[in-house]
Design an enzyme around this catalytic site. Structure first.
Site, PDB file in Angstrom:
ATOM      1  N   CYS A 217     -10.363  -3.416  -4.230  1.00  0.00           N
ATOM      2  CA  CYS A 217      -9.443  -4.521  -4.529  1.00  0.00           C
ATOM      3  C   CYS A 217     -10.202  -5.784  -4.912  1.00  0.00           C
ATOM      4  O   CYS A 217      -9.776  -6.518  -5.804  1.00  0.00           O
ATOM      5  CB  CYS A 217      -8.531  -4.782  -3.343  1.00  0.00           C
TER       6      CYS A 217
ATOM      7  N   CYS B 204      -3.846   0.467  -2.789  1.00  0.00           N
ATOM      8  CA  CYS B 204      -3.718  -0.720  -1.950  1.00  0.00           C
ATOM      9  C   CYS B 204      -2.668  -1.684  -2.496  1.00  0.00           C
ATOM     10  O   CYS B 204      -2.344  -1.671  -3.684  1.00  0.00           O
ATOM     11  CB  CYS B 204      -5.058  -1.445  -1.872  1.00  0.00           C
TER      12      CYS B 204
ATOM     13  N   CYS C 175     -10.298  -4.755   0.426  1.00  0.00           N
ATOM     14  CA  CYS C 175     -11.360  -3.746   0.374  1.00  0.00           C
ATOM     15  C   CYS C 175     -12.215  -3.968  -0.881  1.00  0.00           C
ATOM     16  O   CYS C 175     -11.882  -4.782  -1.744  1.00  0.00           O
ATOM     17  CB  CYS C 175     -10.760  -2.345   0.385  1.00  0.00           C
TER      18      CYS C 175
ATOM     19  N   ASN D  24       0.849  -1.181   0.000  1.00  0.00           N
ATOM     20  CA  ASN D  24       0.000   0.000   0.000  1.00  0.00           C
ATOM     21  C   ASN D  24       0.890   1.238   0.000  1.00  0.00           C
ATOM     22  O   ASN D  24       1.944   1.274   0.620  1.00  0.00           O
ATOM     23  CB  ASN D  24      -0.993   0.002   1.168  1.00  0.00           C
TER      24      ASN D  24
ATOM     25  N   GLU E 180      -2.843  -4.929  -2.984  1.00  0.00           N
ATOM     26  CA  GLU E 180      -3.364  -5.889  -3.954  1.00  0.00           C
ATOM     27  C   GLU E 180      -3.376  -5.296  -5.358  1.00  0.00           C
ATOM     28  O   GLU E 180      -2.945  -5.917  -6.330  1.00  0.00           O
ATOM     29  CB  GLU E 180      -4.790  -6.323  -3.588  1.00  0.00           C
TER      30      GLU E 180
ATOM     31  N   GLU F  30       0.308   5.205   0.618  1.00  0.00           N
ATOM     32  CA  GLU F  30      -0.631   6.241   1.045  1.00  0.00           C
ATOM     33  C   GLU F  30      -0.249   7.609   0.478  1.00  0.00           C
ATOM     34  O   GLU F  30       0.859   7.810  -0.011  1.00  0.00           O
ATOM     35  CB  GLU F  30      -0.671   6.319   2.571  1.00  0.00           C
TER      36      GLU F  30
END
Length: 137
Positions: free
Chosen positions: A94, A57, A91, A46, A59, A48
């Site tokens: 993803c 993210c 999430c 990830n 994934e 940010e």
């Protein structure tokens, strides 16, 4: 699904990748390891951003990296969340991307540690994937 040693190494690679996450705001590191059909693995983390909506993210980072490499046949994905007390699944964004590129029966392994993980499938984390109908048109 019960934990198995078949994907233990893949999960370890996701845990190792999580160390490279850029998470200065949430302090919630995530690593992903994507198993390709040739046996190779592409990892992602990830990343940010102060504008939180621009965060990516782990994934999706792994999947997008593999696609950029010309790879499209994904066999399994492992997601590690070492800063959590429990297995945290992908999430919604993803899940959608995973379902775009992986078969419904492809393994999805996620957890906070080697002893605290869940093994399921794409259809297990995304049971009502009606958007695949669009792909058939």
């Amino acid at each position: 699904m019960k934990n198995s040693s078949k994907y233990e190494h893949l999960f370890e690679q996701a845990m190792e990748a999580a160390k490279n996450a850029y998470a200065p705001y949430s302090h919630f590191r995530v690593g992903a390891a994507l198993l390709l059909d040739d046996g190779s693995v592409v990892t992602g983390v990830n990343v940010e951003n102060r504008s939180y909506g621009l965060t990516n993210c782990a994934e999706r980072t792994a999947i997008f990296s593999a696609v950029a490499m010309g790879k499209r046949n994904f066999m399994a994905i492992a997601i590690a969340t070492p800063d959590a007390d429990y297995p945290v699944g992908p999430c919604g964004a993803c899940r959608q991307v995973i379902s775009e590129f992986m078969q419904p029966d492809a393994p999805v392994i996620f957890g906070s540690s080697a002893g605290n993980r869940i093994e399921t499938t794409v259809s297990g984390v995304y049971p009502f994937d009606s958007l695949h109908e669009l792909q058939q048109k």
